[in-house]
Write an enzyme that holds these catalytic residues in place. Structure first.
Site, PDB file in Angstrom:
ATOM      1  N   HIS A 147       0.815  -1.217   0.000  1.00 22.97           N
ATOM      2  CA  HIS A 147       0.000   0.000   0.000  1.00 22.97           C
ATOM      3  C   HIS A 147       0.851   1.270   0.000  1.00 22.97           C
ATOM      4  CE1 HIS A 147      -2.688   2.937   2.351  1.00 22.97           C
ATOM      5  NE2 HIS A 147      -3.247   2.793   1.164  1.00 22.97           N
ATOM      6  N   GLU A 184       0.485  -0.536  -4.822  1.00 25.80           N
ATOM      7  CA  GLU A 184      -0.503   0.508  -5.064  1.00 25.80           C
ATOM      8  C   GLU A 184       0.192   1.844  -4.899  1.00 25.80           C
ATOM      9  OE1 GLU A 184      -3.737   3.123  -2.908  1.00 25.80           O
ATOM     10  OE2 GLU A 184      -1.657   2.640  -2.450  1.00 25.80           O
ATOM     11  N   ASP A 243      -0.280   6.228  -5.419  1.00 22.20           N
ATOM     12  CA  ASP A 243      -1.246   7.321  -5.498  1.00 22.20           C
ATOM     13  C   ASP A 243      -0.794   8.325  -6.548  1.00 22.20           C
ATOM     14  OD1 ASP A 243      -2.886   6.601  -3.009  1.00 22.20           O
ATOM     15  OD2 ASP A 243      -0.838   6.693  -2.222  1.00 22.20           O
ATOM     16  N   HIS A 252       0.421  10.915  -1.622  1.00 23.08           N
ATOM     17  CA  HIS A 252      -0.819  10.701  -0.882  1.00 23.08           C
ATOM     18  C   HIS A 252      -1.161  11.912  -0.033  1.00 23.08           C
ATOM     19  CE1 HIS A 252      -3.787   9.106   1.902  1.00 23.08           C
ATOM     20  NE2 HIS A 252      -3.919   8.047   1.128  1.00 23.08           N
ATOM     21  N   ASP A 280      -3.886   4.333  -7.839  1.00 15.19           N
ATOM     22  CA  ASP A 280      -4.962   4.945  -7.063  1.00 15.19           C
ATOM     23  C   ASP A 280      -5.022   6.421  -7.461  1.00 15.19           C
ATOM     24  OD1 ASP A 280      -6.767   5.864  -5.225  1.00 15.19           O
ATOM     25  OD2 ASP A 280      -5.735   5.071  -3.469  1.00 15.19           O
TER      26      ASP A 280
END
Length: 276
Positions: free
Chosen positions: A5, A25, A27, A41, A85
């Site tokens: 993540h 993942e 961002d 993020h 994301d």
């Protein structure tokens, strides 16, 4: 899939790949006009994480290309899936359309870079179904720049935890009926007890319905505790997004789970349903 993540710079990327993560993942932030700018993020983010890691989008995609191209000195065999994301909140419909177009352009220019040998699969993860125009122009642009064959490496996901019957209608309107990931989750700062797993159960049940084509894979986020990971495995998820990839892999390898599941390899298509 053990999905690491919030992987937003090269240092943390290397750390998670060293742990054994087979997916990440990241961002992706956009300008007000819809231009993809960098990985980031920001606050708030998950507990016990540094929220401000960042790198420019072009450099990021080029580095991913190096890591996922066989024969490249930087090649990492275990990196299979990249979940993008997309931070689209507040963008106008025009900006969403521009964002989809420009992300397709950047993947072509900086990830596939002409030779198309970089082999990772990408999940285009959009926060809300109301932002679906991003997906529409992304797909259209891939075709228009003669990268339509790369659609075989692209999947889609909405992360709003909404009613999937409504999500299916959006996919139908987009003409998307394959390469669909579905997800359910909550920040690791809030115990899973408060979120529950009813929707996650519904998604796995829908995925397994004979002939159903609007869910290929189901993943849970962001699970960092053994009880949560075990519950996800018991429900039959295809992936767990986590801040501790090595921990998830350790749980997966326990005898009570390894008899049914294993960590995915490149021979496993992330857009095909798994049957135990």
């Amino acid at each position: 899939f053990a999905l690491a993540h919030m992987v937003n710079d090269f240092e943390i990327l290397k750390s998670y790949l060293d742990e054994g993560a087979n997916g990440i993942e990241s961002d992706i932030t956009f300008s007000d006009e819809g231009e993809p700018e960098y990985t980031f993020h920001g606050v708030p983010c998950d507990c016990r994480r540094w929220c401000d890691r960042s790198v420019g989008i072009d450099e990021y995609l080029q580095h991913l290309s190096d890591l996922t191209t066989p024969g490249n000195p930087k090649f990492r065999e275990n990196l299979l899936v990249v979940v993008l994301d997309l931070k689209l909140n507040g963008l106008s419909q025009d900006a969403l359309r521009q964002g989809g177009l420009r992300l397709a352009d950047k993947l072509a220019a900086h990830y596939w870079t002409g030779n198309r040998k970089a082999r990772a699969y990408f999940i285009i993860s959009v926060p809300k179904t109301s932002e679906s125009e991003f997906m529409r122009t992304f797909r259209k642009e891939l075709d228009e720049i003669n990268f339509g064959d790369m659609s075989a490496k692209i999947g889609f996901d909405f992360t709003d935890n909404g009613d999937f019957k409504e999500t299916q209608k959006v996919y139908e309107g987009l003409g998307i009926s394959e390469h669909i990931w579905a997800s359910d989750g909550i920040t690791n700062c809030i115990p899973l007890l408060f979120r529950g797993t009813d929707r996650l159960e519904d998604l796995t049940r829908q995925r397994d319905e004979p002939g159903y084509k609007y869910i290929d894979k189901v993943y849970a986020w962001t699970y960092d505790k053994e009880t949560s990971v075990v519950k996800a495995l018991e429900l039959g998820v295809d992936g767990v997004m986590t801040n501790y990839a090595d921990f998830v892999i350790k749980v997966l390898n326990k005898p009570e789970h390894s008899s049914k599941y294993r960590l995915a390899t490149y021979d496993d298509n992330p857009f095909e349903k798994f049957t135990a």
